[in-house]
Write an enzyme that holds these catalytic residues in place. Structure first.
Site, mmCIF file in Angstrom:
data_model
loop_
_atom_site.group_PDB
_atom_site.id
_atom_site.type_symbol
_atom_site.label_atom_id
_atom_site.label_comp_id
_atom_site.label_asym_id
_atom_site.label_seq_id
_atom_site.Cartn_x
_atom_site.Cartn_y
_atom_site.Cartn_z
ATOM 1 N N ASP A 1 0.856 -1.188 0.000
ATOM 2 C CA ASP A 1 0.000 0.000 0.000
ATOM 3 C C ASP A 1 0.895 1.243 0.000
ATOM 4 O O ASP A 1 1.890 1.312 0.709
ATOM 5 C CB ASP A 1 -0.907 0.003 1.229
ATOM 6 C CG ASP A 1 -2.039 1.013 1.105
ATOM 7 O OD1 ASP A 1 -3.202 0.578 0.997
ATOM 8 O OD2 ASP A 1 -1.770 2.232 1.118
ATOM 9 N N ILE A 2 0.521 2.231 -0.779
ATOM 10 C CA ILE A 2 1.338 3.443 -0.909
ATOM 11 C C ILE A 2 1.339 4.271 0.375
ATOM 12 O O ILE A 2 2.256 5.055 0.625
ATOM 13 C CB ILE A 2 0.833 4.287 -2.111
ATOM 14 C CG1 ILE A 2 1.922 5.222 -2.602
ATOM 15 C CG2 ILE A 2 -0.433 5.077 -1.750
ATOM 16 C CD1 ILE A 2 1.631 5.842 -3.963
ATOM 17 N N ASN B 1 -13.015 -3.227 1.856
ATOM 18 C CA ASN B 1 -14.042 -2.188 1.883
ATOM 19 C C ASN B 1 -14.852 -2.243 0.590
ATOM 20 O O ASN B 1 -14.294 -2.432 -0.487
ATOM 21 C CB ASN B 1 -13.393 -0.808 2.029
ATOM 22 C CG ASN B 1 -12.678 -0.644 3.359
ATOM 23 O OD1 ASN B 1 -13.223 -0.987 4.396
ATOM 24 N ND2 ASN B 1 -11.464 -0.140 3.334
ATOM 25 N N GLN C 1 -14.885 2.891 0.447
ATOM 26 C CA GLN C 1 -13.991 2.287 -0.541
ATOM 27 C C GLN C 1 -13.458 3.391 -1.445
ATOM 28 O O GLN C 1 -14.222 4.076 -2.130
ATOM 29 C CB GLN C 1 -14.743 1.237 -1.381
ATOM 30 C CG GLN C 1 -13.852 0.554 -2.423
ATOM 31 C CD GLN C 1 -14.617 -0.488 -3.240
ATOM 32 O OE1 GLN C 1 -15.846 -0.626 -3.123
ATOM 33 N NE2 GLN C 1 -13.908 -1.213 -4.082
ATOM 34 N N HIS D 1 -10.162 -5.209 -3.654
ATOM 35 C CA HIS D 1 -8.859 -5.460 -3.033
ATOM 36 C C HIS D 1 -9.056 -5.854 -1.583
ATOM 37 O O HIS D 1 -10.002 -5.418 -0.935
ATOM 38 C CB HIS D 1 -7.950 -4.233 -3.123
ATOM 39 C CG HIS D 1 -8.574 -2.965 -2.630
ATOM 40 N ND1 HIS D 1 -9.489 -2.266 -3.381
ATOM 41 C CD2 HIS D 1 -8.423 -2.270 -1.476
ATOM 42 C CE1 HIS D 1 -9.868 -1.183 -2.714
ATOM 43 N NE2 HIS D 1 -9.253 -1.168 -1.541
#
Ligand code: 5GP
Length: 126
Positions: free
Chosen positions: A35-36, A97, A104, A110
């Site tokens: 995840d960024i 989500n 989301q 995801h």
């Protein structure tokens, strides 16, 4: 019920190679990457390569091969990141989500695999 998949979402761009990612695992039907904006020391996103909006969309419309591959990919990511409680890891949370109540952000299904610290209670009571 119909699902409208938006080809321009950020994960579709990652899948097309238009945006870089830090890949943890790639399989025939799934991709896992960091995840960024990690919420914890371990924060991996696992996505199917197919155009599914949300978990319910995937669960209803994906092929058996895709569902199997995705489920196994999540298991493999837990192994790779060392969060598995059964193997000395301290556990993790998997979150998917869907839609506005779950906030989301990216409309490509995801699963977040989050761990590496105590994550507190599952849902805030507000
Ligand atoms: P959601 O709120 O949809 O469940 O989560 C979307 C997640 O995608 C967020 O945790 C966010 O940090 C992550 N994200 C958004 N844009 C990018 C990106 O360009 N690359 C990566 N690796 N993660 C992203």
């Amino acid at each position: 019920m119909s699902y409208n998949y938006d080809d321009n979402n950020i994960f579709a761009k990652i899948l097309r190679g238009e945006i870089p990612n830090k890949t943890v695992l790639e399989t025939d039907y799934s991709l896992a990457f960091e995840d960024i904006s990690p919420a914890a020391p371990v924060h991996i996103l696992v996505i199917p390569k197919g155009p599914y909006v949300s978990h319910d969309h995937f669960a209803i419309e994906a092929s058996d091969e895709e569902v199997l591959d995705y489920t196994r990919a999540i298991g493999e990511v837990c192994k790779i990141t060392g969060v598995q409680p059964s193997s000395g890891g301290s556990g993790f949370r998997s979150i998917a989500n869907a839609g506005q109540d779950a906030i989301q952000e990216v409309p490509h299904f995801h699963t977040h695999i989050i761990g590496g610290r105590n994550l507190g209670r599952m849902i805030s009571p507000n």
